[in-house]
Motif scaffolding. Structure first.
Motif: not given
Lengths: 411, 545, 289, 376
Positions: B111-116, D132-143, D249-255
């Motif tokens: 669900s990350g990448l390709r747009i189907p 990053g995940l930790l930061i994200g979980v804490l910060c985003f969870r508390y908005d 948002k977690l994906v973003g911070i983790t990557v």
């Protein structure tokens, strides 16, 4: 990446652009110590790589001036004899105390024609510069940088350090200080360590914590100070531990803060000492700290008081630059003397010749209070020594070891 | 039960003291278009937000397709098939229209990448269906407000939801586009999609909805088909405000309005083309007229020579809006002696017009004069020096400052301390209730008190012209009267007032001159007496053309 | 720890907390009214420090003269900085504001370094200390604390009892409503920035009374000042003082009980905790988005 | 002036044709990839051209390979920062945490476990991701949003700086020294992640930048990218269209943390010593994000362009002035000027240039300007 005299100097090239362009306003002002960077003279060029701006800019500038002064005095005395009186040029680079710039400045200096390098005060910077020197095959004599690892964990053939590194300084302190105190008939059993919480403070602290018990001294309190902190709390902590000696490992400002806080709490430990503490041989700092530091003992690289030249140099420096002449300046000056001796020995401006000379050299005519300087295979000074001195009449006087003592210890 | 696709039971949502949703139980049948109407502040948007998971309810349940979705996150609810749009179109402005559609969440492997391809094809279909394909590659910030509404609809369609909640889908949309949106909604409904629509424009509601629920004060006051709902007095009350003063001839008013309701219903059924500005109609409701006359008794005398006596605000051919979204189109208004009312349904641009007049929103073209001064380019704080002040919607008081400080700040541009003090005394004399609260934080006051404070603060400026933006909004009915009394106080002290109100009936009682605005354009202008035929008013107001 | 030592620590914590609070005052004002994180705050402090040091040491002026001069000079500098750099991007994204104030920081600190060198400087006279109930109170810090408290009172009174002060608070409270009562909001912005800078200048001005100064000293205070601002609640003056006290206590007792810069770790942990649990700060109301 | 006017009268059609062609090109999905490929093509040969002379001058007179390496390091971090803060709009001011964890992870594992630095880098990057995940979980969870989030990330970074500085097992203030390559590999070379001169380092960091840019581009043009942008543009609307905003948002911070750590690992292997004061420094937080802001937030080309503007500018300022420290003044002024006059970053300059010319009446466009700024 050797020198190429056809190549315009990097710095000068930009300078011309800068002078012509919008950012050039400053290019016209200010002095340029390394104005003549081109390697077309018969002289020898020393590249001085120090922090001239940034947090360390004050000390760095003085160290840079020490290099200038050493060259100036040598030139006044007729230049390099073995090269028919060739003059020494000093070109300076500002590494801003930044790791990123350590190697860059070294490369620039080499590009601008430096035949031998010196620097850089901050250890990570020195480290980067040392590597650059190594890969350019240009010898580098470290002015001041205490981190043991620079030489000991690198396989460097072109880098030398006359100064005692952190470990050595701590060992000397643990050796000389208690002995001197006990010889004078006083007891010393407990110590508190006051250190600045950066690499230099921590590494001296660690070695002291190992070495002091060997001398039957128990470390009863260890307190740290950060840049820009006031230290009243720390002094109360120390006072509660009631040690026989307070050992301060810090720069000037933090040492002054310590003394100020001690004054404010009417606290005077039996002995106040400094290990690798620049403030205790900076006379203007001593003056502002006043009576509290009178009698304080310190180990640091220092001027050789038995050497008349040393006093002359100190005077000359203060007169020339209107700046205080502290231990870092003295050590830098001595390092430059080592460089000059090596050039003299090599009789050549060729970096490799100078390097060969450094490998075998034994410099006895230097202003530092240490035996003749010569380097082991890692590049460390085999005879590095941090003598013990005492603040007497608010001046730093070497009191041990005997061969350098200018004055009796007075407790 | 099972024929309800969406069902709420005793849904409650409070914000501090304010009860926004007071136990709403509503069932939406599968396949219907369910309209939700009600005046501003009646809790419609809160209801939407609570149902779709953007707000956590304080009580009650939401069931969608038989599942309890009360505590699910908004994205989960959306993926479950309950889509929604926002009152203010919220496209992803930096993305193109097509990308906006493609940004809709689709699960599935990678669900990350390709747009189907199916998704692309689907987006293409929707673009074509909604006839916005020609702007597919434009950034969403560059398209018009109406197109943004269509885009928002299209984006939610990408989710293929079985039920869509639309929050004012035609607000600020020009009539042509509006008709298209309605057509699209109709078509989608024919395909079997359920809709819940908040809408102020009754022409939209009337043509589209199967059933209508009326919200007032956080409760459903009425449910039924459009005709029966709009002919109900409770709905009129909700919209035009309650007539609370029996002495002013409530019975007559009710009488009149009941008969009028039928007429309205008929009008709708017939699609009578009677439009605004058709001129004066003789009063059918003596009560209202009487109330009006009594309210403006002291003031109505000098109407003839207004211009010579008082400065007048004259705005000519104002055009303005936000971004590339035109809100006010070529409107000319003037302040008149006494109270000048601007009526109009939500989204008609009343507030924006007021802000343009005071200088809080720059005008794009046209001119504004106050007395002899051209204030077209002036701004709010300079206009205060000329003697005009505005009370923003909800009063705009400083919640963290005390009442006294609020009042003193009203005199911010008064340099003479003694003048300030005198005025403070005057204000406190006019509003004794404030005196007891002088040291309380503005935020701690009740809604009515806050409005009183706002009035008092405005009076501190010593202005001669007051622009009031819905001062009675969100207030309990009992307080509405107070607000109008306060408004009259201003006039009694010799000032002119321009009043934007939704509480039309009440406001009419004190109005001297009326403008009616719809879709950013003037629909009616004339003395208040001309509007006393409530049927006509309802038509104009609700936009039943 | 014997009671007298503990009392001594408490005294130091209060003294340090006062300084911290003073440093945070100007920051919280700008943060609260304009919603701008002013990274140049520490640099502005440094300007104050050098004005006092230079005026007192080199020109031989009295502290009673140099401290007010520093405050006034910083006000002017603050207004200038605001008009030239902040005002154009007051509605821009916060990252842009951050970069701009960071740029101001670079310029100021480097300029001071060029003019005065990076060497630490200090006033020629020490102020000594007084002993009170067995507790040493260094006079430098004590004066600074008194000035801090006075500054809070004056600033608070100014905000509380003058029309301009009310206008500033009103603008912080509700920028929209402010314009409707005739407040020229852009003017309030630059005045606020000026006052914030003046408070930074005051904080900087008292620091030479008890500490060596150098061009980078502002950094040491700035990060903790951010912590205090959030801790006390944006724009809250009493909050800044209370937040300052909390950080003062954590600093002093962290120093006593934790190794190295453990106290700083404790400060950040508290900071993160407060951010997560009550981002509006201990004395703050609701967070306005 | 008159010359420009005559140019404007005779040239517009040609200029417009070029603009139109470019605009059509930019509409293609592959256009950014093509531009990136072009940029990387230049970067591939750039260090080789340093010693080429033209008119007696060469690039090498003021740019060294070392400076190019630093530029690429910050371009890489800028790119990584952009993936989180530029794409999802969650402004991080604490990326030094990830940078430092990458550096420390690599070196500590190398020193203590003898783990090859390449593997160490991946482990370090994973640790950074988790942090990053930790930061994200804490910060985003508390908005936490806006300033609060920025300050929170700064606190998390500073927390690491002080922790590493204090705990001697983590190296203390002296940090770690990179071991000699003989100690864990067959000497210098790619396997050891150590080289005898700078050029190979250049190509390693260039490879990093290419990888990170490619991934950034793929994200940008994928579904994921659209989700992230949707969150940035309007988080409520994003959840209304079913996007699990918290998760993304977690994906973003983790990557972002993962790739920032790569740059940190490179830093550790390039400079042979790391310390809290160098890799966790507050300035690192600024340096990480500067290229993206100057170049253009949320664009793939922005961080690269920005890095090649910011760092050479700093370098020219440094080399052209003899007053020590004055370069910082110039640098500060340039930063302010760039942000004040180009809040959308350097990548918007071409479009703005035409706007400016048109405003001045020096140039008249014959094409519909709508959407010309749509850079990527």
């Amino acid at each position: 990446m050797g020198k190429n005299s056809n190549r315009p100097s990097r710095r000068n090239f930009i300078k011309y652009i800068g002078a012509a362009g919008a950012v050039g306003l400053a290019g016209c002002v200010g002095e340029d110590p390394g104005d003549d960077g081109d390697d077309d003279s018969d002289g020898v060029v020393i590249g001085s790589n120090h922090p001239l701006s940034g947090d360390l800019g004050g000390t760095g500038t003085r160290m840079d001036n020490a290099v200038q002064l050493a060259a100036m005095i040598k030139n006044e005395d007729g230049g390099i004899e073995s090269m028919d009186g060739a003059e020494i040029d000093v070109i300076s680079g500002d590494n801003q105390g930044a790791q990123e710039l350590g190697g860059e400045i070294a490369d620039e200096l080499v590009d601008d024609g430096a035949d031998v390098l010196t620097g850089c005060f901050s250890s990570p910077v020195t480290n980067a510069a040392a590597r650059a020197a190594e890969s350019s095959s240009v010898p580098m004599v470290i002015s001041v940088s205490v981190d043991d690892a620079i030489l000991q964990e690198n396989d460097l053939n072109y880098v030398y350090r006359p100064q005692p590194p952190a470990a050595q300084m701590a060992i000397d302190h643990a050796d000389l200080m208690p002995a001197a105190v006990r010889d004078a008939g006083h007891d010393i059993e407990t110590a508190a360590i006051y250190y600045i919480d950066i690499d230099f403070g921590q590494s001296v602290r660690d070695r002291l914590q190992e070495e002091l018990p060997e001398q039957d001294i128990e470390v009863v309190e260890t307190v740290s100070v950060d840049f820009g902190e006031t230290v009243d709390t720390q002094v109360t902590q120390i006072q509660s531990a009631d040690p026989d000696v307070v050992i301060a490992i810090s720069y000037e400002a933090e040492t002054v803060e310590l003394v100020r806080a001690m004054d404010n709490q009417d606290y005077a430990p039996p002995f106040l000492t400094g290990c690798s503490n620049e403030a205790l041989n900076d006379r203007s700092a001593l003056e502002s700290m006043g009576d509290t530091v009178e009698g304080a003992l310190a180990t640091n690289f220092a001027l050789d008081p038995t050497n008349d030249r040393a006093a002359e140099v100190r005077e000359r420096f203060e007169e020339e630059f209107d700046q205080s002449f502290d231990a870092n300046v003295a050590m830098t000056y001595a390092s430059t003397e080592v460089i000059i001796a090596a050039i003299e020995e090599a009789g050549s401006a060729d970096p490799d010749d100078i390097n060969d000379a450094l490998n075998d050299i034994e410099v006895s005519d230097h202003i530092a209070a240490m035996p003749p300087i010569s380097f082991d295979e890692t590049g460390e000074n085999e005879n590095a020594l941090a003598p013990l001195f005492q603040v007497q009449d608010l001046e730093d006087r070497v009191v041990a070891p005997e061969e350098f003592a200018e004055s009796e210890i007075d407790l | 039960m099972s024929d309800y696709i969406l069902e709420t039971a005793d849904l409650r949502k409070t914000f501090g003291e304010l009860v926004a949703n007071d136990g709403i139980s509503l069932g939406v049948e599968r396949g219907e278009v369910h309209g939700i109407i009600g005046p501003n502040g009646s809790g419609k948007s809160t209801f939407f937000n609570t149902v779709t998971g953007f707000l956590e309810p304080n009580g009650g349940t939401v069931r969608f397709e038989g599942e309890d979705v009360t505590n699910l996150g908004p994205d989960e609810i959306a993926r479950a098939g309950l889509g929604r749009t926002f009152q203010i179109a919220s496209p992803f402005t930096d993305l193109t229209v097509r990308e906006n559609l493609l940004s809709v969440y689709t699960a599935g492997l990678g669900s990350g990448l390709r747009i189907p391809d199916e998704k692309r094809a689907r987006a293409q279909n929707i673009l074509e269906q909604l006839e916005i394909e020609h702007i597919a590659e434009h950034e969403a910030s560059d398209i018009s407000g109406g197109q943004q509404q269509l885009l928002e609809l299209g984006r939610i369609l990408m989710l293929d939801p079985s039920c869509i909640m639309l929050d004012e889908p035609t607000a600020g949309v020009n009539p042509a586009l509006q008709a298209r949106i309605i057509d699209h909604l109709q078509g989608l409904n024919d395909e079997g999609r359920t809709f819940v629509i908040i809408e102020h424009d009754m022409s939209v509601i009337s043509g589209l909805t199967d059933r209508v629920s009326v919200l007032n004060q956080g409760q459903i006051v009425m449910q039924g088909d459009f005709d029966s709902v709009t002919s109900d007095e409770r709905v009129r009350e909700a919209y035009l405000g309650e007539t609370t003063d029996p002495d002013a001839g409530l019975d007559d008013t009710l009488e009149g309005s009941r008969s009028a309701s039928d007429a309205t219903a008929d009008t709708v059924a017939d699609g009578s083309p009677e439009t605004a500005g058709s001129g004066g109609t003789s009063a059918t409701s003596g009560g209202t007229s009487a109330a009006n006359a009594s309210a403006s008794a002291q003031l109505s005398v000098p109407t003839g020579d207004t211009d010579s006596r008082q400065k007048q605000l004259v705005a000519d051919n104002i055009v303005t809006g936000y971004g590339n979204h035109t809100v006010i189109e070529d409107v000319s208004v003037e302040s008149h002696e006494g109270i000048t009312c601007i009526f109009g349904p939500n989204g008609s641009g009343k507030s924006t017009l007021l802000k343009a007049l005071i200088g809080a929103v720059p005008v794009w073209s046209g001119s504004i004069r106050y007395g002899d001064t051209d204030i077209t380019q002036s701004n709010t704080y300079k206009n205060l020096d000329y003697g005009m002040v505005m009370l923003p919607q909800d009063g705009g008081i400083f919640g963290n400052l005390t009442v006294k400080e609020n009042l003193l700040l009203g005199g911010y541009r008064v340099n003479d301390r003694s003048v300030r003090r005198d005025r403070l005394d005057d204000v406190l004399a006019a509003f004794p209730a404030l005196e007891e609260k002088l040291d309380a934080d503005g935020g701690s006051l009740s809604g009515g008190q806050q409005m009183m404070l706002s009035f008092g603060r405005a009076m501190m400026t010593g202005s001669e012209l007051f622009l009031l933006d819905e001062p009675s909004a969100g207030l309990a009915p009992s307080l509405v009267d107070d607000v109008f009394e306060m408004t009259e106080t201003l006039v009694n002290q010799g000032a002119q007032v321009i009043l934007v109100e939704q509480n039309v009936r009440e406001a009419l009682r004190i109005a001297d001159h009326v403008y009616i605005l719809a879709q950013g354009q003037l629909q009616f202008e004339g003395p208040a007496q001309e509007l006393l035929n409530e049927d006509e008013l309802v038509e104009l107001y609700l936009g039943l053309e | 720890m014997d009671p007298s030592t503990a009392l001594q620590y408490v005294a130091f914590a209060i003294l340090l907390g006062g300084i911290y609070g003073l440093v945070a005052l100007g920051l919280t004002m700008i943060f609260g009214v304009m919603d701008v994180i002013n990274f140049a705050h520490g640099a502005l402090m440094v300007v104050g420090m050098y004005i006092v040091w230079w005026g007192t040491n080199e020109l031989g002026l009295s502290l009673f003269l140099t401290i007010p001069i520093a405050v006034i000079a910083l006000f002017v500098l603050g207004v200038g900085i605001h008009l030239s750099t902040i005002a154009p991007i007051i509605d821009s994204s916060q990252e842009n504001q951050l970069i701009v104030t960071f740029g101001v920081l670079l310029i100021i600190v480097s300029a001071i370094e060029i003019v005065f060198s990076a060497d630490p400087q200090r006033l020629e006279f020490g102020l000594g200390s007084v002993q009170f109930a067995g507790v040493y109170l260094p006079l430098g810090q004590l004066y600074a604390l008194i000035i801090a408290v006075l500054a809070v009172i004056i600033a608070w009174a100014f905000l509380q009892y003058t029309q301009l002060g009310r206008a500033i608070r009103g603008t912080a409270d509700n920028r929209d409503a402010a314009q409707y009562v005739g407040i020229n909001v852009p003017r309030i912005d630059y005045l606020t920035f000026g006052f914030g800078a003046a408070l930074a200048g005051l904080a900087g001005a008292v620091i030479p009374l008890f500490q060596s100064i150098d061009p980078h000293l502002g950094d040491a205070y700035l990060i903790n000042a951010f912590v205090i601002v959030v801790l006390g609640g944006l724009g809250s003056f009493p909050g800044a003082l209370i937040g300052g006290m909390i950080i003062g206590f954590v600093h002093v007792f962290g120093q006593v009980f934790l190794p190295g810069s453990g106290y700083q770790i404790a400060i950040f942990l508290i900071f993160i905790l407060v951010l997560l649990l009550k981002p509006s700060g201990l004395l703050g109301g609701d967070v306005h988005e | 002036m008159s010359m420009s006017e005559s140019t404007a009268q005779t040239q517009p059609s040609r200029i417009d044709r070029a603009r139109l062609r470019y605009r059509t090109f930019r509409r293609q999905w592959y256009s950014t990839a093509v531009l990136l490929a072009g940029v990387f093509g230049i970067l591939l040969v750039l260090p080789l051209t340093l010693n080429l002379y033209a008119f007696g001058l060469s690039l090498g007179t003021w740019v060294s390979v070392h400076m190019l390496i630093l530029t690429l390091v910050w371009a890489t971090t800028g790119q990584a920062w952009n993936m989180m803060s530029g794409y999802t709009g969650q402004f991080s001011f604490g990326h030094a945490a990830f940078f430092g964890l990458g550096a420390y992870g690599t070196i500590i594992l190398l020193n203590t476990a003898g783990l090859n630095p390449w593997l160490g880098m991946l482990v370090g990057a994973t640790i950074a991701s988790l942090y990053g995940l930790l930061i994200g979980v804490l910060c985003f969870r508390y908005d936490l949003r806006g300033h609060y989030f920025a300050l929170a990330t700064l606190a998390f970074a500073e927390l690491l700086r002080h922790t590493f500085n204090t705990v001697s097992q983590l190296g203390g203030a002296s940090g770690f020294f990179r071991p000699l390559p003989q100690e864990y590999a067959d000497g210098f070379g790619l396997i050891a992640f150590q080289f005898e001169n700078a050029l190979p380092y250049y190509y390693v960091i260039l490879a990093f930048l290419i990888v990170v840019s490619a991934i950034s581009l793929v994200i940008k043009q994928s579904r994921l990218g659209l989700y992230l942008f949707a969150i940035r543009e309007n988080e409520n609307a994003a959840s209304a269209v079913g996007i699990p905003t918290y998760r993304y948002k977690l994906v973003g911070i983790t990557v972002s943390a993962f790739f920032t750590a790569w740059a940190g690992a490179f830093w550790a292997m390039y400079f042979n010593t790391i310390r809290p004061e160098t890799v966790y420094d507050i300035l690192v937080n600024v340096e990480v994000l500067l290229p993206a802001i100057v170049g253009g937030i949320g664009t793939v080309l922005g961080p690269i362009v920005g890095a090649f503007l910011v760092i050479p500018l700093a370098e020219i300022a440094r080399q052209s002035v003899d007053i020590a420290g004055f370069d910082h003044v110039i640098y500060g002024v340039l930063l302010i000027v760039i942000v004040l006059y180009s809040p959308k970053g350097v990548v918007s300059w071409p479009a703005r240039l035409f706007e400016l010319l048109e405003d001045r009446g020096l140039y008249e466009s014959t094409i519909d300007d709508e959407n010309m700024d749509n850079d990527e």
